[in-house]
Design a protein around this motif. Sequence first.
Motif, PDB file in Angstrom:
ATOM      1  N   ASP A 116       0.832  -1.209   0.000  1.00 42.85           N
ATOM      2  CA  ASP A 116       0.000   0.000   0.000  1.00 42.85           C
ATOM      3  C   ASP A 116       0.863   1.254   0.000  1.00 42.85           C
ATOM      4  N   LYS A 117       1.840   1.239   0.885  1.00 42.55           N
ATOM      5  CA  LYS A 117       2.757   2.361   1.027  1.00 42.55           C
ATOM      6  C   LYS A 117       3.991   1.859   1.744  1.00 42.55           C
ATOM      7  N   PHE A 118       4.991   2.698   1.851  1.00 45.31           N
ATOM      8  CA  PHE A 118       6.206   2.316   2.557  1.00 45.31           C
ATOM      9  C   PHE A 118       5.983   2.445   4.064  1.00 45.31           C
ATOM     10  N   PRO A 119       6.848   1.827   4.864  1.00 41.29           N
ATOM     11  CA  PRO A 119       6.656   1.920   6.320  1.00 41.29           C
ATOM     12  C   PRO A 119       6.620   3.368   6.795  1.00 41.29           C
ATOM     13  N   GLU A 120       5.969   3.582   7.907  1.00 39.22           N
ATOM     14  CA  GLU A 120       5.873   4.925   8.478  1.00 39.22           C
ATOM     15  C   GLU A 120       7.272   5.496   8.690  1.00 39.22           C
ATOM     16  N   GLY A 121       7.468   6.744   8.254  1.00 39.75           N
ATOM     17  CA  GLY A 121       8.767   7.389   8.408  1.00 39.75           C
ATOM     18  C   GLY A 121       9.664   7.281   7.197  1.00 39.75           C
ATOM     19  N   TYR A 122       9.239   6.528   6.165  1.00 38.95           N
ATOM     20  CA  TYR A 122      10.023   6.373   4.936  1.00 38.95           C
ATOM     21  C   TYR A 122       9.427   7.226   3.821  1.00 38.95           C
ATOM     22  N   ALA A 123      10.255   7.587   2.849  1.00 35.87           N
ATOM     23  CA  ALA A 123       9.788   8.296   1.655  1.00 35.87           C
ATOM     24  C   ALA A 123      10.728   7.976   0.500  1.00 35.87           C
ATOM     25  N   LEU A 124      10.169   7.966  -0.713  1.00 34.88           N
ATOM     26  CA  LEU A 124      10.942   7.676  -1.921  1.00 34.88           C
ATOM     27  C   LEU A 124      11.320   8.988  -2.600  1.00 34.88           C
ATOM     28  N   TYR A 125      12.594   9.090  -2.987  1.00 27.97           N
ATOM     29  CA  TYR A 125      13.106  10.312  -3.612  1.00 27.97           C
ATOM     30  C   TYR A 125      13.664  10.007  -4.995  1.00 27.97           C
ATOM     31  N   GLU A 126      13.660  11.056  -5.822  1.00 29.03           N
ATOM     32  CA  GLU A 126      14.265  10.969  -7.149  1.00 29.03           C
ATOM     33  C   GLU A 126      15.375  12.007  -7.246  1.00 29.03           C
ATOM     34  N   HIS A 127      16.572  11.550  -7.578  1.00 27.84           N
ATOM     35  CA  HIS A 127      17.715  12.439  -7.761  1.00 27.84           C
ATOM     36  C   HIS A 127      17.859  12.719  -9.251  1.00 27.84           C
ATOM     37  N   ARG A 128      17.770  13.975  -9.619  1.00 30.44           N
ATOM     38  CA  ARG A 128      17.857  14.378 -11.020  1.00 30.44           C
ATOM     39  C   ARG A 128      19.166  15.125 -11.231  1.00 30.44           C
ATOM     40  N   LYS A 129      19.980  14.598 -12.125  1.00 29.91           N
ATOM     41  CA  LYS A 129      21.307  15.168 -12.334  1.00 29.91           C
ATOM     42  C   LYS A 129      21.692  15.064 -13.802  1.00 29.91           C
ATOM     43  N   GLY A 130      22.244  16.165 -14.346  1.00 34.44           N
ATOM     44  CA  GLY A 130      22.694  16.159 -15.730  1.00 34.44           C
ATOM     45  C   GLY A 130      22.005  17.240 -16.537  1.00 34.44           C
ATOM     46  N   PRO A 131      21.969  17.093 -17.869  1.00 33.29           N
ATOM     47  CA  PRO A 131      21.340  18.107 -18.727  1.00 33.29           C
ATOM     48  C   PRO A 131      19.898  18.372 -18.308  1.00 33.29           C
ATOM     49  N   SER A 132      19.520  19.628 -18.227  1.00 31.90           N
ATOM     50  CA  SER A 132      18.194  19.987 -17.720  1.00 31.90           C
ATOM     51  C   SER A 132      17.072  19.416 -18.574  1.00 31.90           C
ATOM     52  N   LYS A 134      17.085  16.510 -20.137  1.00 39.75           N
ATOM     53  CA  LYS A 134      16.951  15.069 -19.932  1.00 39.75           C
ATOM     54  C   LYS A 134      17.956  14.606 -18.882  1.00 39.75           C
ATOM     55  N   PRO A 135      17.706  14.922 -17.621  1.00 39.35           N
ATOM     56  CA  PRO A 135      18.663  14.534 -16.582  1.00 39.35           C
ATOM     57  C   PRO A 135      18.586  13.046 -16.268  1.00 39.35           C
ATOM     58  N   ARG A 136      19.664  12.538 -15.744  1.00 41.04           N
ATOM     59  CA  ARG A 136      19.658  11.165 -15.249  1.00 41.04           C
ATOM     60  C   ARG A 136      18.833  11.129 -13.963  1.00 41.04           C
ATOM     61  N   THR A 137      18.076  10.055 -13.773  1.00 40.68           N
ATOM     62  CA  THR A 137      17.261   9.928 -12.567  1.00 40.68           C
ATOM     63  C   THR A 137      17.627   8.653 -11.818  1.00 40.68           C
ATOM     64  N   ASP A 138      17.857   8.783 -10.531  1.00 40.20           N
ATOM     65  CA  ASP A 138      18.097   7.654  -9.638  1.00 40.20           C
ATOM     66  C   ASP A 138      17.134   7.778  -8.468  1.00 40.20           C
ATOM     67  N   HIS A 139      16.745   6.630  -7.908  1.00 43.72           N
ATOM     68  CA  HIS A 139      15.733   6.639  -6.851  1.00 43.72           C
ATOM     69  C   HIS A 139      16.295   6.056  -5.562  1.00 43.72           C
ATOM     70  N   TYR A 140      15.879   6.664  -4.455  1.00 47.03           N
ATOM     71  CA  TYR A 140      16.383   6.278  -3.141  1.00 47.03           C
ATOM     72  C   TYR A 140      15.230   6.238  -2.144  1.00 47.03           C
ATOM     73  N   LEU A 141      15.215   5.189  -1.328  1.00 47.23           N
ATOM     74  CA  LEU A 141      14.244   5.097  -0.238  1.00 47.23           C
ATOM     75  C   LEU A 141      14.953   5.515   1.043  1.00 47.23           C
ATOM     76  N   VAL A 142      14.447   6.578   1.661  1.00 50.82           N
ATOM     77  CA  VAL A 142      15.110   7.214   2.798  1.00 50.82           C
ATOM     78  C   VAL A 142      14.202   7.134   4.027  1.00 50.82           C
ATOM     79  N   GLY A 143      14.806   7.113   5.217  1.00 51.00           N
ATOM     80  CA  GLY A 143      14.032   7.171   6.446  1.00 51.00           C
ATOM     81  C   GLY A 143      14.419   6.140   7.482  1.00 51.00           C
ATOM     82  N   CYS A 144      15.234   5.152   7.119  1.00 53.58           N
ATOM     83  CA  CYS A 144      15.627   4.125   8.084  1.00 53.58           C
ATOM     84  C   CYS A 144      16.364   4.771   9.250  1.00 53.58           C
TER      85      CYS A 144
END
Length: 207
Positions: A116-132, A134-144
């Motif tokens: 349904d969703k990630f555990p309480e206190g977690y959130a998913l992020y997208e890191h956008r880096k490179g040419p504006s 068409k930047p490269r995108t990487d995803h990270y789950l943060v909050g542990c």
Amino acid sequence: MVRTPPARTVTVTIRKRAVPYPKAPPKPAPAQRAQQGGRIGSSMRIAFPPNYTDGDSSLLYDDGEKVIDENGNVNYLVSIPLTSDAGKLWRRKVGTFLAHRVLDIDRSRRSVWFVDKFPEGYALYEHRKGPSYKPRTDHYLVGCELGHIFRSPAEFALHAKRIFDVANASDPSEAPPCECKYCSGAIQSDISRKLFNLNLKPRKKKA
């Protein structure tokens, strides 16, 4: 002498019956449509235990701003919703892993499940880096609470199992230890190959 009249030529047109169109195959059941079309059916969801989480919302990041530098590049981090493509991908891979290998819901291991969703206190992020444009995108789950930042569903899968183990244990201190790469020190390529059948080359150990 009696003359016989010439025989008449009669043209008979035989109309063929129209061949009926083949019947359309029956529509799949809602649960099957959820698997085939990627839609999330209500019967295909898994919720993390409400009585335990190791998430800490104070560790979450503020969304960055899109700033284009003099070279036309960007470098910023933003939280993304659960309904985004990346959010669905993470929820599907983690949910299916939990259903097949932790909760033992489907022993055939053919169904598709979503958390349904990630555990309480977690959130998913997208890191956008490179040419504006068409930047490269990487995803990270943060909050542990231990500070771990998970870079893929495969990295988080065993840590998600640990959350269920602690929540279901009569004594949390007796729950089995976490086997994710960050808590156990295992090599992720070995974990992914074993659990997800990913054909990854093992990393060479540093001397």
